[in-house]
Design a protein around this motif. Structure first.
Motif, short mmCIF file in Angstrom:
data_model
loop_
_atom_site.label_atom_id
_atom_site.label_comp_id
_atom_site.label_asym_id
_atom_site.label_seq_id
_atom_site.Cartn_x
_atom_site.Cartn_y
_atom_site.Cartn_z
N GLY A 88 0.81 -1.21 0.00
CA GLY A 88 0.00 0.00 0.00
C GLY A 88 0.85 1.26 0.00
O GLY A 88 0.55 2.22 -0.72
N ALA A 89 1.92 1.26 0.78
CA ALA A 89 2.78 2.44 0.86
C ALA A 89 3.50 2.69 -0.46
O ALA A 89 3.65 3.85 -0.88
CB ALA A 89 3.80 2.26 1.99
N VAL A 90 3.93 1.63 -1.13
CA VAL A 90 4.59 1.79 -2.43
C VAL A 90 3.61 2.38 -3.44
O VAL A 90 3.93 3.33 -4.17
CB VAL A 90 5.16 0.45 -2.94
N LEU A 91 2.41 1.83 -3.48
CA LEU A 91 1.41 2.33 -4.44
C LEU A 91 1.01 3.77 -4.12
O LEU A 91 0.84 4.57 -5.04
CB LEU A 91 0.20 1.41 -4.46
N GLN A 92 0.89 4.12 -2.84
CA GLN A 92 0.59 5.52 -2.48
C GLN A 92 1.72 6.44 -2.92
O GLN A 92 1.46 7.55 -3.41
CB GLN A 92 0.39 5.65 -0.97
N ALA A 93 2.97 5.99 -2.74
CA ALA A 93 4.10 6.81 -3.17
C ALA A 93 4.06 7.03 -4.68
O ALA A 93 4.32 8.15 -5.15
CB ALA A 93 5.42 6.15 -2.75
N LEU A 94 3.73 5.99 -5.43
CA LEU A 94 3.67 6.15 -6.88
C LEU A 94 2.51 7.06 -7.29
O LEU A 94 2.66 7.87 -8.20
CB LEU A 94 3.55 4.78 -7.56
N GLU A 95 1.38 6.94 -6.61
CA GLU A 95 0.24 7.82 -6.90
C GLU A 95 0.56 9.28 -6.58
O GLU A 95 0.07 10.19 -7.24
CB GLU A 95 -0.99 7.37 -6.12
N ALA A 96 1.41 9.48 -5.56
CA ALA A 96 1.82 10.83 -5.17
C ALA A 96 3.01 11.31 -5.99
O ALA A 96 3.59 12.36 -5.69
CB ALA A 96 2.17 10.86 -3.68
N ASP A 97 3.38 10.56 -7.03
CA ASP A 97 4.51 10.90 -7.89
C ASP A 97 5.81 11.03 -7.10
O ASP A 97 6.57 11.98 -7.27
CB ASP A 97 4.22 12.18 -8.69
N ASP A 98 6.04 10.04 -6.21
CA ASP A 98 7.26 9.99 -5.41
C ASP A 98 7.96 8.64 -5.63
O ASP A 98 7.97 7.78 -4.74
CB ASP A 98 6.92 10.19 -3.93
N PRO A 99 8.54 8.46 -6.82
CA PRO A 99 9.20 7.17 -7.10
C PRO A 99 10.40 6.91 -6.20
O PRO A 99 10.75 5.75 -5.97
CB PRO A 99 9.59 7.28 -8.57
#
Length: 108
Positions: free
Chosen positions: A72-83
Motif C-alpha cells: 500500500g505504501a509503495v502504491l501511495q508513493a507512486l500515486e503521489a509521484d514519489d518514485p
C-alpha cells in the motif's frame, strides 16, 4: 554466501530459503523486485508485481516477501509521484529478503 559457521536463526532460514544453482543463484523474487524497480513509472505494472511478491514467502521474516502495508505504501508513493520513496520501500523489503552483500549482480 552465508557463513556456514553461522548458526543464527537468520542464517539457518537463509540456507533453507535459497538454493544454489551452480555458480549463480537464481531467484524469482529478486527478478520480480528488479522488474518493479525498473517499472516505477508504471503503477499498474508495479501493483501486479507486488501482488505476486505478497504470495511468496520470506523465511528470514517468517512472512510474505512484501507485506500488505508495504504494498500500500509503495502504491501511495507512486500515486503521489514519489518514485524515490517507492524505490526506498522496495529496496528495504528486498534487503530483508536477500541482504545486499549476498545478492548476485543483475543478470543480463
Amino acid at each position: 554466501m552465508a557463513d556456514p559457521a553461522d548458526d543464527s536463526p537468520q542464517a539457518r532460514a537463509y540456507r533453507r530459503g535459497f538454493r544454489d544453482k551452480g555458480d549463480k543463484r537464481e531467484d524469482y523474487a529478486v527478478d520480480l523486485f528488479r522488474a518493479a524497480l525498473g517499472a516505477l513509472d508504471d503503477a499498474p505494472r508495479v501493483d501486479q508485481i507486488l501482488i505476486e511478491l505478497t504470495r511468496l514467502y520470506n523465511p528470514l521474516v517468517d512472512g510474505p516477501i512484501i507485506d500488505a502495508r508495504t504494498r500500500g505504501a509503495v502504491l501511495q508513493a507512486l500515486e503521489a509521484d514519489d518514485p524515490d520513496l517507492a524505490r526506498r520501500l522496495l529496496e528495504e523489503r528486498l534487503d530483508l529478503y536477500y541482504p545486499t552483500d549476498l545478492r548476485p549482480p543483475a543478470r543480463e
